[in-house]
Motif scaffolding. Structure first.
Motif, mmCIF file in Angstrom:
data_model
loop_
_atom_site.group_PDB
_atom_site.id
_atom_site.type_symbol
_atom_site.label_atom_id
_atom_site.label_comp_id
_atom_site.label_asym_id
_atom_site.label_seq_id
_atom_site.Cartn_x
_atom_site.Cartn_y
_atom_site.Cartn_z
ATOM 1 N N PHE A 78 9.574 8.913 7.723
ATOM 2 C CA PHE A 78 8.932 10.215 7.554
ATOM 3 C C PHE A 78 7.469 10.053 7.115
ATOM 4 O O PHE A 78 6.566 10.691 7.685
ATOM 5 C CB PHE A 78 9.710 11.032 6.524
ATOM 6 C CG PHE A 78 9.031 12.295 6.098
ATOM 7 C CD1 PHE A 78 8.935 13.381 6.953
ATOM 8 C CD2 PHE A 78 8.465 12.401 4.832
ATOM 9 C CE1 PHE A 78 8.294 14.547 6.562
ATOM 10 C CE2 PHE A 78 7.835 13.557 4.433
ATOM 11 C CZ PHE A 78 7.745 14.637 5.300
ATOM 12 N N LEU A 79 7.235 9.194 6.133
ATOM 13 C CA LEU A 79 5.854 8.977 5.685
ATOM 14 C C LEU A 79 5.022 8.307 6.768
ATOM 15 O O LEU A 79 3.824 8.599 6.907
ATOM 16 C CB LEU A 79 5.854 8.133 4.414
ATOM 17 C CG LEU A 79 6.374 8.832 3.158
ATOM 18 C CD1 LEU A 79 6.357 7.885 1.971
ATOM 19 C CD2 LEU A 79 5.535 10.061 2.847
ATOM 20 N N TYR A 80 5.632 7.417 7.536
ATOM 21 C CA TYR A 80 4.927 6.802 8.659
ATOM 22 C C TYR A 80 4.443 7.861 9.640
ATOM 23 O O TYR A 80 3.286 7.853 10.081
ATOM 24 C CB TYR A 80 5.849 5.803 9.353
ATOM 25 C CG TYR A 80 5.433 5.451 10.761
ATOM 26 C CD1 TYR A 80 4.414 4.537 10.997
ATOM 27 C CD2 TYR A 80 6.052 6.048 11.859
ATOM 28 C CE1 TYR A 80 4.024 4.217 12.293
ATOM 29 C CE2 TYR A 80 5.681 5.733 13.151
ATOM 30 C CZ TYR A 80 4.661 4.817 13.362
ATOM 31 O OH TYR A 80 4.266 4.516 14.646
ATOM 32 N N ALA A 81 5.338 8.774 9.994
ATOM 33 C CA ALA A 81 4.968 9.810 10.957
ATOM 34 C C ALA A 81 3.889 10.736 10.395
ATOM 35 O O ALA A 81 2.934 11.089 11.105
ATOM 36 C CB ALA A 81 6.210 10.609 11.351
ATOM 37 N N ILE A 82 4.022 11.134 9.126
ATOM 38 C CA ILE A 82 3.034 12.029 8.522
ATOM 39 C C ILE A 82 1.650 11.378 8.492
ATOM 40 O O ILE A 82 0.634 11.986 8.874
ATOM 41 C CB ILE A 82 3.477 12.428 7.102
ATOM 42 C CG1 ILE A 82 4.681 13.369 7.156
ATOM 43 C CG2 ILE A 82 2.337 13.081 6.339
ATOM 44 C CD1 ILE A 82 4.392 14.717 7.767
ATOM 45 N N VAL A 83 1.595 10.119 8.037
ATOM 46 C CA VAL A 83 0.307 9.427 7.945
ATOM 47 C C VAL A 83 -0.288 9.207 9.334
ATOM 48 O O VAL A 83 -1.504 9.373 9.547
ATOM 49 C CB VAL A 83 0.484 8.095 7.196
ATOM 50 C CG1 VAL A 83 -0.797 7.271 7.249
ATOM 51 C CG2 VAL A 83 0.869 8.351 5.739
ATOM 52 N N ALA A 84 0.554 8.850 10.300
ATOM 53 C CA ALA A 84 0.049 8.600 11.650
ATOM 54 C C ALA A 84 -0.500 9.869 12.290
ATOM 55 O O ALA A 84 -1.567 9.849 12.924
ATOM 56 C CB ALA A 84 1.164 8.002 12.510
#
Length: 407
Positions: A111-117
């Motif tokens: 989830f954090l990967y997707a948000i940051v990306a």
């Protein structure tokens, strides 16, 4: 167990540790894609570095938040369920379960990967090559999430089952019992020191771990021997003795070094305390035999698990490891205590149930029939159980059926 290894294992069992690590990997994977942009072939950058990666990341970000929230809710539900149906002591194994931690950490990290990306894409952080790398990374993340989700569904099917919790506690107890059987005196020998300086506890709590290698090194430096007075699982008050050292006196600095070999905490630990796992199994049987639950089948399952553990410990203790800490003196486990820890609750609370009483007497008869450390304790427990059955509310037919099993 080495004290640093003990503290490391204790730390890694906390859910937030693995979740934080996965979150850091996710954020790093999202940001590092821009650094590899110069190494991406132009044809790949043109084909994969389009707007489709943002759509994939948007779907991941929107769906994983719900998945993570649902997973945490399911874990809390399982935690509450096993606390009420089994025992609160076993609930800690739910949050420490490796599959549970991997699933929740993967969802949070993805989830954090997707948000940051997505944020970085909107900030024009990536070029065409960076978006191509991000596209391939996103496909890998989708595959990992799908795998963890399927594994998590399989875990949820058994996470809150009492039978599964009995298996988990049995596995923890088996590891501790086998380690103690291999090193019955924590790597040392049996014996006592009549006089010497006392190592007092610096706080009140349970002895969770003893580091025999550190005690051996300190004893070698002082050219003395040390007797462990408080084995793992012992409740000590501040100022009560943990060990006795064969020297006349210790300086304050030396005392702190000796105290550092003992880990004292608020609760008992499964790692170096074999009796704790047996006690937890006994608590599960006691809860199952309570009038509110009335589940003698679970108590019978605990009795069978206890028999397996006692038998494996008896077999393993015949081939201990060589003495590695010859300056350490420690007491051995008492077979009567082990038998009492795991089977006494069934004898106490199951006197009115024919099935549980008959199964217990068969187990006690098996232990008493073979020469070994459990013969006399099993006979004593069988006599006590029979007295409870005869003085309880059982009918004459039930008592006759129980008494028919000779121990």
């Amino acid at each position: 167990m080495n004290r640093w290894l003990f503290y490391w294992r204790k730390l890694t069992r906390q859910l937030w540790v693995r979740a934080t690590a996965y979150a850091g990997f996710g954020v790093g994977a999202a940001l590092i894609a821009a650094w590899g942009s110069p190494f991406v072939p132009s044809e790949m950058a043109e084909r994969l570095g389009n707007e489709s990666v943002e759509e994939i990341l948007t779907i991941l970000a929107s769906s994983l938040l719900a998945v993570a929230t649902f997973s945490v809710g399911a874990m809390v539900t399982a935690y509450t369920s096993v606390s009420s149906s089994a025992t609160p002591r076993v609930a800690a194994l739910v949050t420490a379960d490796d599959r549970t931690q991997k699933a929740l950490s993967t969802f949070v990290g993805a989830f954090l990967y997707a948000i940051v990306a997505v944020t970085a894409i909107n900030a024009q952080y990536y070029g065409a090559g960076g978006r191509a790398i991000l596209f391939l990374t996103s496909l890998a993340v989708v595959g990992l999430v799908a795998f963890r989700l399927l594994a998590w569904i399989n875990t949820l099917a058994q996470l809150a089952r009492v039978g599964h919790m009995i298996e988990r506690v049995e596995a923890e107890a088996r590891q501790a019992l086998c380690r103690r059987a291999a090193r019955p005196f924590l790597g040392g020998v049996e014996g006592r020191i009549e006089s010497g300086a006392t190592i007092a506890a610096s706080r009140t709590g349970y002895v969770q771990n003893v580091d025999p290698e550190r005690l051996q090194a300190l004893a070698a430096d002082a050219d003395c021997r040390v007797e462990i007075l408080a084995m793992p699982g012992t409740l000590v008050r501040r100022g009560e003795p943990l060990a006795r050292v064969g020297v006349k006196a210790l300086t304050d600095e030396a005392l702190e070094d000796w105290q550092g070999a003992f880990a004292v905490g608020h609760s008992r630990s499964f790692d170096q305390d074999p009796r704790y796992g047996l006690i937890v199994l006994g608590e599960i049987a006691a809860r199952a035999l309570s009038p509110g639950i009335n589940d003698p089948g679970t108590a019978i399952q605990v009795v069978a698990a206890g028999l397996r553990l006692l038998d494996e410990w008896e077999q393993a203790r015949t081939d201990p490891d060589p003495v590695s800490c010859d300056r350490i003196l420690a007491p051995a486990l008492d077979p009567a205590d082990l038998l009492e820890d795991v089977l006494a609750t069934t004898a106490r609370y199951g006197a009115g149930d024919v099935g549980a009483s008959v199964r217990l007497r068969k187990v006690l008869a098996s232990l008493a029939a073979n020469p070994g450390p459990f013969r006399e304790p099993a006979r004593r427990m069988a006599r006590d159980q029979l007295e409870r059955v005869r003085s309880g509310p059982s009918t004459r037919a039930d008592r006759s059926q129980i008494e028919a099993v000779k121990v």
